[in-house]
Scaffold this motif. Structure first.
Motif, PDB file in Angstrom:
ATOM      1  N   SER A   1     -33.040  15.825   1.195  1.00  0.00           N
ATOM      2  CA  SER A   1     -31.850  15.080   1.589  1.00  0.00           C
ATOM      3  C   SER A   1     -31.631  15.205   3.090  1.00  0.00           C
ATOM      4  O   SER A   1     -32.131  16.128   3.736  1.00  0.00           O
ATOM      5  CB  SER A   1     -30.610  15.587   0.837  1.00  0.00           C
ATOM      6  N   SER A   2     -30.861  14.281   3.638  1.00  0.00           N
ATOM      7  CA  SER A   2     -30.638  14.234   5.081  1.00  0.00           C
ATOM      8  C   SER A   2     -29.842  15.434   5.597  1.00  0.00           C
ATOM      9  O   SER A   2     -29.853  15.718   6.793  1.00  0.00           O
ATOM     10  CB  SER A   2     -29.907  12.940   5.451  1.00  0.00           C
ATOM     11  N   ASP A   3     -29.120  16.140   4.724  1.00  0.00           N
ATOM     12  CA  ASP A   3     -28.346  17.311   5.149  1.00  0.00           C
ATOM     13  C   ASP A   3     -29.175  18.599   5.109  1.00  0.00           C
ATOM     14  O   ASP A   3     -28.637  19.695   5.076  1.00  0.00           O
ATOM     15  CB  ASP A   3     -27.091  17.459   4.294  1.00  0.00           C
ATOM     16  N   ASN A   4     -30.512  18.440   5.101  1.00  0.00           N
ATOM     17  CA  ASN A   4     -31.456  19.554   5.073  1.00  0.00           C
ATOM     18  C   ASN A   4     -31.324  20.392   3.812  1.00  0.00           C
ATOM     19  O   ASN A   4     -31.503  21.619   3.823  1.00  0.00           O
ATOM     20  CB  ASN A   4     -31.339  20.448   6.312  1.00  0.00           C
ATOM     21  N   THR A   5     -31.034  19.711   2.710  1.00  0.00           N
ATOM     22  CA  THR A   5     -31.105  20.355   1.404  1.00  0.00           C
ATOM     23  C   THR A   5     -32.282  19.775   0.634  1.00  0.00           C
ATOM     24  O   THR A   5     -32.769  18.682   0.931  1.00  0.00           O
ATOM     25  CB  THR A   5     -29.819  20.160   0.586  1.00  0.00           C
ATOM     26  N   LEU A   6     -32.722  20.519  -0.353  1.00  0.00           N
ATOM     27  CA  LEU A   6     -33.868  20.108  -1.162  1.00  0.00           C
ATOM     28  C   LEU A   6     -33.551  20.379  -2.621  1.00  0.00           C
ATOM     29  O   LEU A   6     -33.245  21.517  -2.997  1.00  0.00           O
ATOM     30  CB  LEU A   6     -35.116  20.902  -0.746  1.00  0.00           C
ATOM     31  N   LYS A   7     -33.613  19.334  -3.434  1.00  0.00           N
ATOM     32  CA  LYS A   7     -33.421  19.486  -4.870  1.00  0.00           C
ATOM     33  C   LYS A   7     -34.778  19.639  -5.545  1.00  0.00           C
ATOM     34  O   LYS A   7     -35.685  18.821  -5.353  1.00  0.00           O
ATOM     35  CB  LYS A   7     -32.684  18.278  -5.450  1.00  0.00           C
ATOM     36  N   VAL A   8     -34.908  20.717  -6.309  1.00  0.00           N
ATOM     37  CA  VAL A   8     -36.149  21.016  -7.019  1.00  0.00           C
ATOM     38  C   VAL A   8     -35.877  20.934  -8.515  1.00  0.00           C
ATOM     39  O   VAL A   8     -34.977  21.613  -9.018  1.00  0.00           O
ATOM     40  CB  VAL A   8     -36.672  22.419  -6.677  1.00  0.00           C
ATOM     41  N   THR A   9     -36.641  20.095  -9.210  1.00  0.00           N
ATOM     42  CA  THR A   9     -36.491  19.977 -10.657  1.00  0.00           C
ATOM     43  C   THR A   9     -37.581  20.776 -11.342  1.00  0.00           C
ATOM     44  O   THR A   9     -38.780  20.530 -11.133  1.00  0.00           O
ATOM     45  CB  THR A   9     -36.567  18.512 -11.112  1.00  0.00           C
ATOM     46  N   LEU A  10     -37.174  21.758 -12.149  1.00  0.00           N
ATOM     47  CA  LEU A  10     -38.109  22.591 -12.897  1.00  0.00           C
ATOM     48  C   LEU A  10     -38.030  22.268 -14.378  1.00  0.00           C
ATOM     49  O   LEU A  10     -36.940  22.020 -14.910  1.00  0.00           O
ATOM     50  CB  LEU A  10     -37.786  24.079 -12.709  1.00  0.00           C
ATOM     51  N   SER A  11     -39.183  22.282 -15.037  1.00  0.00           N
ATOM     52  CA  SER A  11     -39.218  22.131 -16.485  1.00  0.00           C
ATOM     53  C   SER A  11     -38.944  23.478 -17.134  1.00  0.00           C
ATOM     54  O   SER A  11     -39.589  24.476 -16.813  1.00  0.00           O
ATOM     55  CB  SER A  11     -40.580  21.608 -16.939  1.00  0.00           C
ATOM     56  N   LYS A  12     -38.003  23.520 -18.047  1.00  0.00           N
ATOM     57  CA  LYS A  12     -37.697  24.771 -18.730  1.00  0.00           C
ATOM     58  C   LYS A  12     -38.808  25.200 -19.693  1.00  0.00           C
ATOM     59  O   LYS A  12     -38.843  26.359 -20.121  1.00  0.00           O
ATOM     60  CB  LYS A  12     -36.384  24.643 -19.497  1.00  0.00           C
ATOM     61  N   SER A  13     -39.709  24.287 -20.012  1.00  0.00           N
ATOM     62  CA  SER A  13     -40.765  24.597 -20.978  1.00  0.00           C
ATOM     63  C   SER A  13     -42.118  24.817 -20.309  1.00  0.00           C
ATOM     64  O   SER A  13     -43.160  24.651 -20.926  1.00  0.00           O
ATOM     65  CB  SER A  13     -40.880  23.458 -22.003  1.00  0.00           C
TER      66      SER A  13
END
Length: 718
Positions: free
Chosen positions: A334-346
């Motif tokens: 994201s432009s605010d220098n954040t990063l979303k990481v999606t992890l699989s629970k399985s």
């Protein structure tokens, strides 16, 4: 300079012009020494192109030491003044203080011994007498002076014809440094003698990989602060079919980094996924197109870290989330220098745990895409005093070829940055490299996968007729070849049990398959070897790993599948999932040959998870004695989690004169199963608290009768 590595030619006058000496400066790699320790003396004479750069040394008092080949060795206690004198009489002096080590030689002083061994990556500051706490000697761990200063494959400007990079439009501000350097290499590679491309003490920028093909007697030579920075994620140097290639005194980095660091600021969970938002550290611009153009389906990794107060370093958290593709499903900058990481629970290889806000995380935007250095079919490769801060894949890979020597080739977290992940895959990876692999004085830190992976591959036996055996490749990574005179070994894939050894008398190659005529007839009928595995023992890598540090690793420290190898005076520190694994297995990777003749000695294991594992198995288990002739002696094991020493499918193994420091929760230090002729003797165990339920050996199933010998094992609280 490596022996017989370079022939000597005079430098061309249009590059190095004659002039008079203006100054001389003497420095030492150390200014305090214990008796019998050594320091490297360095003499810098200016200008660099001075005609007469000869010098001599004097000492006062001369009785305190000796100097040979610029190495000063301390011989008596006191302070010695060393002076370097040029032929014109210019002088430069230094003082070295020589001390005597404190001698600790009784069990009453075990507190001091444990503190000295465990408090530092480096070798002990006290002298441990033989047979103290079971140890054969106190020379355990890494010599710091050698690690930082020892030169083994030095190249000087007088060793060949010099080509100054700036004379060929390779400059700090150059717009086409990659192309100009490749063109220069191609234009000189067929010239007689040694060619030295010399770089200034500057930072050079490159937009493409440096390809070197079929070059002989070539050196890329930098200075103390020469640095190559590559714009984008790529291979730094790719060598193909080269012989006697040297790379000396250069630092390597990428901009932007393919790995970033941040802290967790929020966690959202669904039944199947977790979306973890990181505030990325300011030194990484997450809006860079290299990050934003990453999309679903690319490879990546995610690892949570904790801070180890004892060793003052961030360590991958085995009790947290250590993920890689396909467990990492998406990265969204994201432009605010954040990063979303999606992890699989399985994710199959790590049980998901809800992370805590504020946890430090390292993310790799690649895994195996690019090798930092790739050498294919190269012979006699030498790398010295080279530091790499990041690679978008493996750090350095050797595919086939013969003989490689790495001294002070470091893969480290860049100082004054918050980077935690150095290489997004293995750091040093060799595949079917023949001959000798010498690794000395290296720091190997922070990769996603193995620190070292030394391997070959089995081939599959498809038919046998008389003395002729036909084999096919079990993988498409490299071609495993055979030559007349090679010694080959047959293994049962169900257990990796050794069956027989043969000598190759003739070879017929058919694409990727081979018909091998052996020195005697092969069994037929129900004893046929069809479907079995064949390993080439002659071409197995011989590793010598000395005076090196492997630390802060998510995965293994070293995966060793070679022969006639030694790990000596090293330190493994905070390594997850196996500090040292010596193995031969029949799994999906088909990596082997089964190791033999391995020595692990004088090495520290500090807070690792499973220290030494020596094992074989196939799809139906293992049999005693497949992996043979291993010595594990005079090592120090500190606060291990898991198995301190694990033996399976092994034979003729000696575990002796080791010192174990175990926590009160350990019930044993050594586990043995499916093995024979195992000697366990003269080891000593100390606990952080008294542990009345501890035994040194936990014996599993299928050990052959009378295979375990145990004596002289002592136990006590700290």
């Amino acid at each position: 300079m490596a022996s017989a590595a370079f022939c000597t030619n005079s430098c061309s006058n249009n590059v190095i012009e004659e002039s008079k000496v203006e100054s001389i400066t003497l420095t030492s790699s150390a200014y305090e020494l214990f008796l019998d320790e050594s320091a490297t003396l360095t003499v810098e004479i200016k200008p660099e192109n001075a005609t007469n750069k000869n010098y001599s040394f004097s000492m006062n008092p001369s009785s305190l030491g000796q100097i040979e080949n610029n190495i000063f060795t301390a011989k008596a206690v006191g302070t010695v003044e060393i002076t370097a004198i040029s032929d014109l009489g210019l002088k430069s002096s230094i003082n070295i203080n020589i001390k005597e080590k404190e001698i600790i030689d009784t069990y009453d002083d075990k507190e001091a011994i444990i503190n000295s061994l465990s408090s530092s990556t480096y070798s002990s500051s006290i002298k441990v007498e033989p047979n103290t706490l079971g140890l054969e000697n106190g020379d355990i761990g890494v010599n710091k002076d050698k690690l930082e200063n020892e030169e083994l494959y030095n190249v000087s400007l007088s060793d060949g014809k010099v080509y100054k990079a700036s004379d060929y439009n390779i400059t700090p501000n150059g717009q086409n440094n990659s192309g100009n350097l490749i063109n220069l290499i191609d234009s000189i590679k067929n010239e007689e003698g040694t060619k030295i491309i010399y770089f200034d003490n500057e930072t050079y920028h490159f937009s493409n990989a440096i390809s070197i093909t079929a070059a002989e007697n070539l050196c890329l030579l930098g200075q103390k602060d020469t640095k190559f920075v590559f714009s984008g994620w790529m291979t730094y140097i790719k060598g193909t079919g080269c012989k006697n290639l040297h790379i000396n005194n250069i630092k390597f980095d990428m901009n932007p980094s393919p790995t970033v660091t941040g802290k967790i600021i929020s966690v959202e969970e669904t039944d199947s996924n977790a979306i973890i938002t990181l505030k990325v550290n300011d030194e990484f611009d997450i809006s860079n197109p290299r990050y934003t153009q990453w999309n679903n389906g690319k490879t990546s990794s995610y690892a949570e870290y904790y801070y180890d107060e004892e060793f003052k370093s961030y360590v991958p958290d085995r009790s947290g989330n250590l993920y890689y593709n396909p467990g990492v499903k998406n990265l969204e900058p994201s432009s605010d220098n954040t990063l979303k990481v999606t992890l699989s629970k399985s994710f199959a290889y790590c049980s998901y745990k809800t992370p805590k806000i504020g946890t430090v995380v390292a993310v790799g935007f690649t895994v195996y895409e690019y090798f930092g250095f790739l050498f294919s079919d190269c012979e006699d490769t030498y790398i010295e005093n080279v530091t790499t801060y990041v690679a978008a894949g493996m750090g350095i890979r050797f595919d086939k070829g013969k003989n490689a020597s790495l001294n002070r080739m470091n893969f480290i977290r860049e100082p004054n940055t918050t980077r935690l992940l150095t290489c997004t895959a293995d750091i040093i990876h060799t595949c079917a490299l023949e001959g000798d692999l010498n690794i000395s004085n290296c720091v190997i830190e922070g990769s996603h996968d193995d620190g070292l992976n030394i391997k070959s591959f089995y081939t599959n036996i498809t038919s046998t007729v008389g003395k002729v055996m036909s084999v096919s490749q079990t993988q498409s990574e490299v071609l495993i070849s055979f030559d007349k005179g090679d010694v080959v070994e047959v293994y049962d894939p169900s257990t990796i049990g050794f069956k027989e050894q043969y000598v190759v008398e003739d070879v017929v190659k058919n694409g990727t398959t081979f018909d091998l005529t052996l020195d005697r007839s092969l069994p037929r009928g129900d004893k046929s070897y069809v479907g079995y595995l064949l390993g080439n023992a002659t071409k197995a890598t011989r590793l010598k790993l000395t005076n090196s540090v492997i630390k802060n690793k998510r995965n293994r420290g070293i995966l060793l599948q070679g022969r006639d190898s030694i790990i000596e005076n090293c330190t493994f520190e905070n390594v997850n999932m196996g500090a040292v694994q010596v193995l031969g297995v029949a799994d999906v990777f088909k990596e082997a040959i089964v190791p033999q003749n391995i020595v692990i000695k004088n090495t520290k294991f500090l807070k690792c998870w499973d220290d030494i594992s020596v094992f074989t198995y196939g799809n139906k288990g293992s049999v005693p004695g497949s992996l043979r002739n291993v010595e594990i002696y005079n090592n120090f094991f500190y606060k291990d989690t898991g198995n301190t020493v694990y033996l399976r499918g092994s034979g003729d193994v000696k575990v002796r004169n080791n010192l174990f420091y175990e926590t009160k929760y350990k019930s044993y230090s050594i586990h043995v199963r499916d093995s024979k002729n195992i000697e366990i003797m003269n080891n000593y165990t100390i606990f952080d608290e008294i542990n009345s339920s501890y035994v040194i050996l936990n014996e599993g199933s299928n050990n052959e009768s009378s295979s375990i010998i145990e004596n002289s094992n002592n136990f006590g609280g700290r």
